[in-house]
Design an enzyme around this catalytic site. Sequence first.
Site, mmCIF file in Angstrom:
data_model
loop_
_atom_site.group_PDB
_atom_site.id
_atom_site.type_symbol
_atom_site.label_atom_id
_atom_site.label_comp_id
_atom_site.label_asym_id
_atom_site.label_seq_id
_atom_site.Cartn_x
_atom_site.Cartn_y
_atom_site.Cartn_z
ATOM 1 N N ARG A 4 2.350 4.026 -3.086
ATOM 2 C CA ARG A 4 0.936 4.228 -2.685
ATOM 3 C C ARG A 4 0.678 5.904 -3.165
ATOM 4 O O ARG A 4 1.433 6.652 -2.541
ATOM 5 C CB ARG A 4 0.578 4.054 -1.257
ATOM 6 N N LYS A 60 -1.560 0.818 12.446
ATOM 7 C CA LYS A 60 -2.696 -0.312 12.899
ATOM 8 C C LYS A 60 -2.223 -1.325 12.041
ATOM 9 O O LYS A 60 -2.219 -2.617 12.410
ATOM 10 C CB LYS A 60 -3.931 0.071 12.031
ATOM 11 N N ARG A 115 6.754 6.722 4.172
ATOM 12 C CA ARG A 115 6.307 5.345 3.613
ATOM 13 C C ARG A 115 6.109 5.465 2.133
ATOM 14 O O ARG A 115 6.154 4.623 1.281
ATOM 15 C CB ARG A 115 4.939 5.108 4.574
ATOM 16 N N ARG A 172 -14.943 2.923 9.419
ATOM 17 C CA ARG A 172 -14.717 4.503 9.387
ATOM 18 C C ARG A 172 -15.604 5.274 9.361
ATOM 19 O O ARG A 172 -15.429 6.641 9.190
ATOM 20 C CB ARG A 172 -13.805 4.610 8.055
ATOM 21 N N ARG A 182 -6.977 12.857 3.710
ATOM 22 C CA ARG A 182 -7.331 11.678 4.535
ATOM 23 C C ARG A 182 -7.707 12.254 5.991
ATOM 24 O O ARG A 182 -8.462 11.420 6.649
ATOM 25 C CB ARG A 182 -6.276 10.856 4.268
#
Length: 190
Positions: A134, A14, A128, A89, A146
Amino acid sequence: MINIVLFGKPGAGKGTQAEFLKEKYKLTHISTGDVFRFNLKNDTELGKQARVYMDAGDLVPDELTTKMLIDEVNKHPDTNGVLFDGYPRTLSQAEALDVFLESIGSKVAATVALEADDEILIQRLLERGKTSGRVDDQDEEKIRNRYQEYNEKTAPLMDFYKNQDKFFIVDGIGSIAEITERVSAVIDNL
Ligand code: AMP
Protein backbone atom coordinates in the site's frame (compact mmCIF):
# COMPACT_ATOMS: atom_id res chain seq x y z
CA MET A 1 -29.81 -6.29 11.96
CA ILE A 2 -27.01 -5.63 14.44
CA ASN A 3 -24.88 -2.94 12.82
CA ILE A 4 -21.56 -2.19 14.47
CA VAL A 5 -19.23 0.64 13.50
CA LEU A 6 -15.58 -0.17 14.17
CA PHE A 7 -13.89 3.09 14.89
CA GLY A 8 -10.21 3.95 15.22
CA LYS A 9 -7.22 5.56 13.61
CA PRO A 10 -5.44 3.96 10.66
CA GLY A 11 -3.51 0.97 11.97
CA ALA A 12 -5.63 0.55 15.11
CA GLY A 13 -6.58 -2.98 14.07
CA LYS A 14 -10.12 -2.49 12.74
CA GLY A 15 -9.60 -4.85 9.79
CA THR A 16 -7.94 -7.52 11.92
CA GLN A 17 -10.71 -7.46 14.51
CA ALA A 18 -13.38 -7.43 11.82
CA GLU A 19 -12.07 -10.75 10.47
CA PHE A 20 -12.75 -12.41 13.84
CA LEU A 21 -15.93 -10.57 14.74
CA LYS A 22 -17.64 -11.25 11.44
CA GLU A 23 -17.29 -15.00 12.02
CA LYS A 24 -18.30 -14.84 15.65
CA TYR A 25 -21.45 -12.76 15.10
CA LYS A 26 -22.19 -13.79 11.50
CA LEU A 27 -21.97 -10.23 10.27
CA THR A 28 -21.18 -8.80 6.86
CA HIS A 29 -17.83 -7.03 6.97
CA ILE A 30 -17.64 -3.92 4.79
CA SER A 31 -14.29 -2.15 4.67
CA THR A 32 -14.53 0.95 2.51
CA GLY A 33 -10.73 0.98 2.20
CA ASP A 34 -10.81 -2.59 0.83
CA VAL A 35 -13.62 -1.78 -1.61
CA PHE A 36 -11.69 1.27 -2.83
CA ARG A 37 -8.50 -0.78 -3.23
CA PHE A 38 -10.40 -3.42 -5.20
CA ASN A 39 -11.63 -0.67 -7.54
CA LEU A 40 -8.14 0.80 -7.84
CA LYS A 41 -6.68 -2.58 -8.74
CA ASN A 42 -9.36 -3.21 -11.35
CA ASP A 43 -9.06 0.32 -12.67
CA THR A 44 -12.82 0.94 -12.52
CA GLU A 45 -14.32 4.39 -12.94
CA LEU A 46 -14.68 4.60 -9.14
CA GLY A 47 -11.06 3.54 -8.72
CA LYS A 48 -9.91 6.22 -11.14
CA GLN A 49 -11.80 8.86 -9.18
CA ALA A 50 -10.58 7.68 -5.77
CA ARG A 51 -6.91 7.10 -6.58
CA VAL A 52 -5.56 10.62 -6.23
CA TYR A 53 -7.11 11.01 -2.78
CA MET A 54 -6.05 7.61 -1.53
CA ASP A 55 -2.48 7.86 -2.76
CA ALA A 56 -2.09 11.16 -0.92
CA GLY A 57 -3.69 9.84 2.26
CA ASP A 58 -6.65 12.21 1.86
CA LEU A 59 -10.25 11.17 2.40
CA VAL A 60 -12.22 10.40 -0.74
CA PRO A 61 -15.15 12.85 -1.14
CA ASP A 62 -18.24 11.98 0.86
CA GLU A 63 -20.66 11.66 -2.01
CA LEU A 64 -18.57 9.09 -3.84
CA THR A 65 -17.84 7.14 -0.65
CA THR A 66 -21.42 7.07 0.60
CA LYS A 67 -22.79 5.95 -2.74
CA MET A 68 -20.28 3.10 -2.80
CA LEU A 69 -21.10 2.14 0.79
CA ILE A 70 -24.84 2.00 0.13
CA ASP A 71 -24.26 -0.12 -2.98
CA GLU A 72 -22.18 -2.51 -0.84
CA VAL A 73 -24.79 -2.84 1.90
CA ASN A 74 -27.49 -3.41 -0.69
CA LYS A 75 -25.57 -6.42 -1.99
CA HIS A 76 -26.44 -8.20 1.29
CA PRO A 77 -30.20 -7.84 1.76
CA ASP A 78 -30.46 -10.84 4.10
CA THR A 79 -27.58 -10.02 6.41
CA ASN A 80 -27.69 -10.35 10.22
CA GLY A 81 -25.96 -7.01 10.40
CA VAL A 82 -23.01 -5.10 9.05
CA LEU A 83 -19.61 -4.51 10.57
CA PHE A 84 -18.62 -1.12 9.21
CA ASP A 85 -14.84 -0.81 9.00
CA GLY A 86 -13.54 2.60 7.92
CA TYR A 87 -16.98 4.17 7.46
CA PRO A 88 -18.24 6.67 8.53
CA ARG A 89 -15.22 8.96 8.63
CA THR A 90 -16.97 12.34 8.50
CA LEU A 91 -20.05 13.81 10.10
CA SER A 92 -21.76 13.96 6.74
CA GLN A 93 -21.10 10.22 6.25
CA ALA A 94 -22.45 9.41 9.71
CA GLU A 95 -25.62 11.34 8.97
CA ALA A 96 -25.97 9.69 5.57
CA LEU A 97 -25.53 6.28 7.20
CA ASP A 98 -28.32 6.98 9.69
CA VAL A 99 -30.67 8.14 6.94
CA PHE A 100 -29.88 5.10 4.82
CA LEU A 101 -30.22 2.59 7.66
CA GLU A 102 -33.50 4.15 8.70
CA SER A 103 -34.77 3.76 5.14
CA ILE A 104 -34.24 0.00 5.45
CA GLY A 105 -35.73 -0.11 8.96
CA SER A 106 -32.41 -0.41 10.76
CA LYS A 107 -29.87 1.61 12.77
CA VAL A 108 -26.35 1.67 14.17
CA ALA A 109 -26.35 -0.47 17.32
CA ALA A 110 -22.94 0.62 18.62
CA THR A 111 -19.67 2.26 17.69
CA VAL A 112 -16.62 0.54 19.13
CA ALA A 113 -13.40 2.53 19.13
CA LEU A 114 -10.03 0.76 19.24
CA GLU A 115 -7.67 3.06 21.06
CA ALA A 116 -3.90 3.18 20.77
CA ASP A 117 -1.11 5.68 20.92
CA ASP A 118 -0.30 7.50 17.63
CA GLU A 119 3.41 6.73 17.63
CA ILE A 120 2.79 3.00 18.11
CA LEU A 121 0.28 3.06 15.26
CA ILE A 122 2.57 4.94 12.89
CA GLN A 123 5.32 2.36 13.47
CA ARG A 124 2.77 -0.42 12.87
CA LEU A 125 1.70 1.12 9.57
CA LEU A 126 5.28 1.57 8.36
CA GLU A 127 5.89 -2.09 9.21
CA ARG A 128 2.70 -3.11 7.35
CA GLY A 129 3.78 -0.99 4.37
CA LYS A 130 6.82 -3.22 3.86
CA THR A 131 4.55 -6.11 2.87
CA SER A 132 1.10 -4.70 2.10
CA GLY A 133 2.16 -2.93 -1.08
CA ARG A 134 0.00 0.00 0.00
CA VAL A 135 1.46 3.29 -1.18
CA ASP A 136 -0.28 5.10 1.67
CA ASP A 137 1.47 2.91 4.28
CA GLN A 138 4.98 3.43 2.97
CA ASP A 139 5.62 7.08 3.50
CA GLU A 140 5.60 8.67 6.93
CA GLU A 141 4.38 11.98 5.54
CA LYS A 142 1.32 10.32 3.97
CA ILE A 143 0.65 8.44 7.18
CA ARG A 144 0.81 11.68 9.16
CA ASN A 145 -1.60 13.22 6.65
CA ARG A 146 -4.04 10.36 7.29
CA TYR A 147 -3.80 11.11 11.01
CA GLN A 148 -4.48 14.75 10.33
CA GLU A 149 -7.54 13.81 8.28
CA TYR A 150 -8.63 11.60 11.17
CA ASN A 151 -8.15 14.33 13.78
CA GLU A 152 -9.92 16.99 11.74
CA LYS A 153 -12.74 15.07 10.12
CA THR A 154 -13.25 11.76 11.90
CA ALA A 155 -12.59 12.52 15.58
CA PRO A 156 -15.70 14.78 15.79
CA LEU A 157 -17.78 11.65 15.20
CA MET A 158 -17.00 10.52 18.72
CA ASP A 159 -19.33 13.20 20.07
CA PHE A 160 -21.94 12.36 17.45
CA TYR A 161 -22.13 8.78 18.76
CA LYS A 162 -21.55 9.69 22.43
CA ASN A 163 -24.59 11.94 22.27
CA GLN A 164 -26.61 8.92 21.20
CA ASP A 165 -25.06 6.70 23.94
CA LYS A 166 -23.59 4.50 21.25
CA PHE A 167 -19.87 5.07 21.77
CA PHE A 168 -17.69 2.45 23.47
CA ILE A 169 -13.92 2.60 23.87
CA VAL A 170 -11.78 -0.50 23.92
CA ASP A 171 -8.05 -0.65 24.64
CA GLY A 172 -6.51 -1.57 21.28
CA ILE A 173 -3.15 -2.68 22.67
CA GLY A 174 -2.80 -6.37 23.45
CA SER A 175 -3.04 -9.68 21.65
CA ILE A 176 -5.58 -10.03 18.84
CA ALA A 177 -7.59 -12.49 20.96
CA GLU A 178 -7.60 -10.18 23.97
CA ILE A 179 -8.90 -7.31 21.91
CA THR A 180 -11.58 -9.50 20.30
CA GLU A 181 -12.69 -10.40 23.84
CA ARG A 182 -12.94 -6.74 24.79
CA VAL A 183 -14.98 -5.85 21.71
CA SER A 184 -17.17 -8.92 22.21
CA ALA A 185 -17.93 -7.85 25.77
CA VAL A 186 -19.37 -4.61 24.37
CA ILE A 187 -21.42 -6.37 21.68
CA ASP A 188 -22.73 -9.01 24.09
CA ASN A 189 -23.95 -6.27 26.40
CA LEU A 190 -26.00 -4.45 23.79
P1 AMP B 1 -8.33 2.41 5.09
O1 AMP B 1 -7.98 1.11 4.46
O2 AMP B 1 -9.61 2.35 5.88
O3 AMP B 1 -7.21 3.01 5.88
O4 AMP B 1 -8.63 3.43 3.90
C1 AMP B 1 -7.65 3.75 2.94
C2 AMP B 1 -8.01 5.02 2.21
O5 AMP B 1 -9.27 4.85 1.54
C3 AMP B 1 -8.22 6.24 3.10
O6 AMP B 1 -7.00 6.90 3.41
C4 AMP B 1 -9.11 7.09 2.18
O7 AMP B 1 -8.37 7.68 1.12
C5 AMP B 1 -10.02 6.04 1.57
N1 AMP B 1 -11.22 5.81 2.41
C6 AMP B 1 -11.59 4.67 3.04
N2 AMP B 1 -12.74 4.82 3.71
C7 AMP B 1 -13.12 6.10 3.51
C8 AMP B 1 -14.21 6.91 3.96
N3 AMP B 1 -15.16 6.39 4.76
N4 AMP B 1 -14.27 8.18 3.55
C9 AMP B 1 -13.34 8.71 2.74
N5 AMP B 1 -12.27 8.04 2.31
C10 AMP B 1 -12.15 6.75 2.68
